[in-house]
Design a protein around this motif. Structure first.
Motif, short mmCIF file in Angstrom:
data_model
loop_
_atom_site.label_atom_id
_atom_site.label_comp_id
_atom_site.label_asym_id
_atom_site.label_seq_id
_atom_site.Cartn_x
_atom_site.Cartn_y
_atom_site.Cartn_z
N GLY A 182 0.86 -1.18 0.00
CA GLY A 182 0.00 0.00 0.00
C GLY A 182 0.89 1.23 0.00
O GLY A 182 2.07 1.15 0.37
N SER A 183 0.36 2.38 -0.45
CA SER A 183 1.19 3.58 -0.39
C SER A 183 1.45 3.97 1.06
O SER A 183 2.40 4.67 1.37
N ASN A 184 0.61 3.46 1.97
CA ASN A 184 0.85 3.68 3.40
C ASN A 184 2.25 3.28 3.85
O ASN A 184 2.85 3.95 4.68
N ALA A 215 -3.52 9.43 -4.43
CA ALA A 215 -4.28 8.17 -4.28
C ALA A 215 -5.55 8.17 -5.15
O ALA A 215 -6.02 7.11 -5.55
N TYR A 216 -6.09 9.36 -5.43
CA TYR A 216 -7.34 9.46 -6.20
C TYR A 216 -7.11 10.03 -7.59
O TYR A 216 -8.05 10.49 -8.24
N ASN A 256 -7.75 14.13 0.98
CA ASN A 256 -8.65 13.31 1.77
C ASN A 256 -8.62 13.91 3.18
O ASN A 256 -7.53 14.07 3.71
N SER A 276 -5.26 0.77 -4.59
CA SER A 276 -6.35 0.52 -3.63
C SER A 276 -7.67 1.17 -4.02
O SER A 276 -8.70 0.79 -3.49
N LYS A 277 -7.66 2.16 -4.89
CA LYS A 277 -8.90 2.90 -5.14
C LYS A 277 -9.47 2.57 -6.52
O LYS A 277 -10.21 1.62 -6.65
N ARG A 308 -3.04 -4.63 -1.17
CA ARG A 308 -2.02 -3.78 -0.56
C ARG A 308 -0.84 -3.53 -1.51
O ARG A 308 0.26 -4.05 -1.33
N PHE A 317 -4.87 13.41 5.33
CA PHE A 317 -4.77 11.97 5.62
C PHE A 317 -4.00 11.76 6.93
O PHE A 317 -2.85 12.21 7.04
N ASP A 319 0.65 13.05 -2.72
CA ASP A 319 -0.09 11.79 -2.60
C ASP A 319 -1.29 11.85 -3.54
O ASP A 319 -2.25 12.58 -3.30
N THR A 340 -1.63 4.52 -5.86
CA THR A 340 -2.04 3.27 -5.23
C THR A 340 -2.95 2.46 -6.15
O THR A 340 -3.62 3.02 -7.02
C1 LIG Z 1 -6.68 5.61 0.39
C2 LIG Z 1 -5.51 6.53 0.47
C3 LIG Z 1 -4.22 6.05 0.29
C4 LIG Z 1 -3.99 4.63 -0.11
O1 LIG Z 1 -3.44 3.87 0.86
P1 LIG Z 1 -2.96 2.39 0.49
O2 LIG Z 1 -2.02 2.11 1.59
O3 LIG Z 1 -2.29 2.47 -0.85
O4 LIG Z 1 -4.18 1.54 0.47
C5 LIG Z 1 -3.17 6.93 0.36
N1 LIG Z 1 -3.37 8.23 0.58
C6 LIG Z 1 -4.61 8.74 0.74
C7 LIG Z 1 -4.79 10.19 0.92
C8 LIG Z 1 -5.71 7.89 0.71
O5 LIG Z 1 -6.93 8.39 0.89
#
Ligand SMILES: *Cc1c(COP(=O)(O)O)cnc(C)c1O
Length: 363
Positions: free
Chosen positions: A91-93, A194-195, A165, A224-225, A233, A117, A192, A222
């Motif tokens: 995940g980018s996390n 992510a979107y 976010n 994830s979205k 992940r 975030f 970041d 990511t």
């Molecule tokens: C959902 C999101 C992520 C993604 O996190 P992952 O670890 O890749 O699932 C990253 N940054 C922001 C701002 C998000 O909302």
């Protein structure tokens, strides 16, 4: 018993994730629950990713490729960057954490906007590092001038989510370019995105194109979205090879599993699914926002797959009322927005149910 672990963890407030649907059903004895709480893709995973993962199951006894060759090669060619400019994360996390760990020396600080975030704050706090947060403007946008003013010689790391976010607001191309050029050279800026795939505004910037502006810049994306692979992940960072090299030193050898690598690689080719996810989100956003506004709720214009909504009532009450009807959203009182919820744009059916529930309980 306190006083025996790294003290950064004594005060740390852990991230509160959205509950899985199965847990909500179990706890509230509800027959059906729709989750509009975590900005997941309501259209499921990329079908090409699912097929590729099935094919790859028989190699599950082997360790994954620690370098992620196939995925990084495909990303490099798609993005027009060098292979050595890419780092993969769980995940980018994981990359957010890694940036804090690798970059922040004991006397250095992390700068970010609030609300944004929470993973940024947690990453710095886990390191016991100082966090400086700059409030968004009254219309929920980044205050770029205030961010620039807050930079000191000890500011090492700056996180910007674009779109942000939980607000869904974005920084336009010209403003972001100007900001990145004025930001002092010693600050590592992290965009970041992510979107990224959801944004439709003509002046929404592509961070990859801004990389030549400064050496100390990293773009995070990511799977994830919009690609629908939150459970796999996989995220990635793109930046100067120097910075990426340091991040590789900090990473666990097998941080992204083999099925996740295979799924993400296949998802990159699934242009039909990606386009459908983006178009359906834009269509439902256009439908849902006026419907919410017609009910007297305040909605912040969004470039992502969620909207920030002011119900003008205490967030925990609204959250609980929706939950009793089987709809989970994200209350924002913990972000200092006492009457707001963040709501993921669902399928047409899910959004209709949300509106019906709002009407039924008179919110
Ligand atoms: C959902 C999101 C992520 C993604 O996190 P992952 O670890 O890749 O699932 C990253 N940054 C922001 C701002 C998000 O909302």
């Amino acid at each position: 018993m306190t006083g025996w672990v790294n003290e950064a963890y004594e005060a740390l407030q852990p991230y509160v994730p959205g509950k899985p649907v199965a847990q909500t059903k179990r706890e509230l004895k509800l027959a059906s629950v729709i989750k509009l709480a975590s900005n997941e893709n309501p259209y499921g995973p990329s079908p090409k990713a699912m097929a590729a993962i099935e094919q790859a199951l028989s190699a599950l006894h082997d360790y994954p490729d620690a370098d992620g060759f196939d995925l990084k090669t495909k990303l490099a060619s798609k993005l027009g960057v060098g292979y050595e400019q890419i780092i993969l994360g769980n995940g980018s996390n994981e990359i957010i954490e890694s940036l804090a760990r690798v970059l922040l020396r004991p006397d250095e600080a992390m700068l970010f906007a609030n609300p944004s975030f929470v993973a940024y704050r947690l990453a710095a706090q886990a390191m016991g590092r100082r966090v400086i947060d700059i409030p968004l403007t009254p219309d929920h946008r980044y205050d770029l001038e205030a961010l620039l003013q807050a930079v000191t010689p000890k500011t090492k790391l700056l996180f910007i989510a674009n779109p942000n976010n939980p607000t869904g607001t974005y920084i336009a191309q010209a403003a972001l370019r100007d900001f990145l050029q004025r930001l002092p050279e010693h600050v590592v800026a992290v965009l970041d995105e992510a979107y990224f795939e959801y944004a439709t505004a003509a002046d929404y910037p592509n961070g990859i194109e801004l990389l030549p502006l400064r050496k100390r810049l990293m773009v995070l994306r990511t799977f994830s979205k919009a690609y629908g692979l939150a459970g796999a992940r996989v995220g990635y960072g793109v930046g100067h090879a120097d910075l990426v090299g340091y991040l590789h030193r900090a990473k666990m050898p097998f941080n992204v599993g083999s099925l996740s690598q295979v799924g993400a690689t296949a998802a990159l080719d699934d242009t039909d699914f990606l386009l459908h996810s983006k178009q359906a989100n834009a269509r439902e956003m256009q439908r849902l926002v006026p419907q919410l506004a017609a009910r007297g709720l305040t909605v912040v214009p969004s470039q992502a797959n969620f909207v920030l909504v002011d119900f003008h009532k205490p967030a925990s009450d609204v959250f609980a009322a929706l939950l009793r009807q089987g709809v989970t959203v994200r209350p924002m009182d913990g972000y200092g927005m006492a009457t707001w919820q963040r709501i993921t744009i669902g399928t047409a059916e899910q959004n209709d149910r949300l509106l019906a529930v709002i009407d039924a309980i008179g919110l």
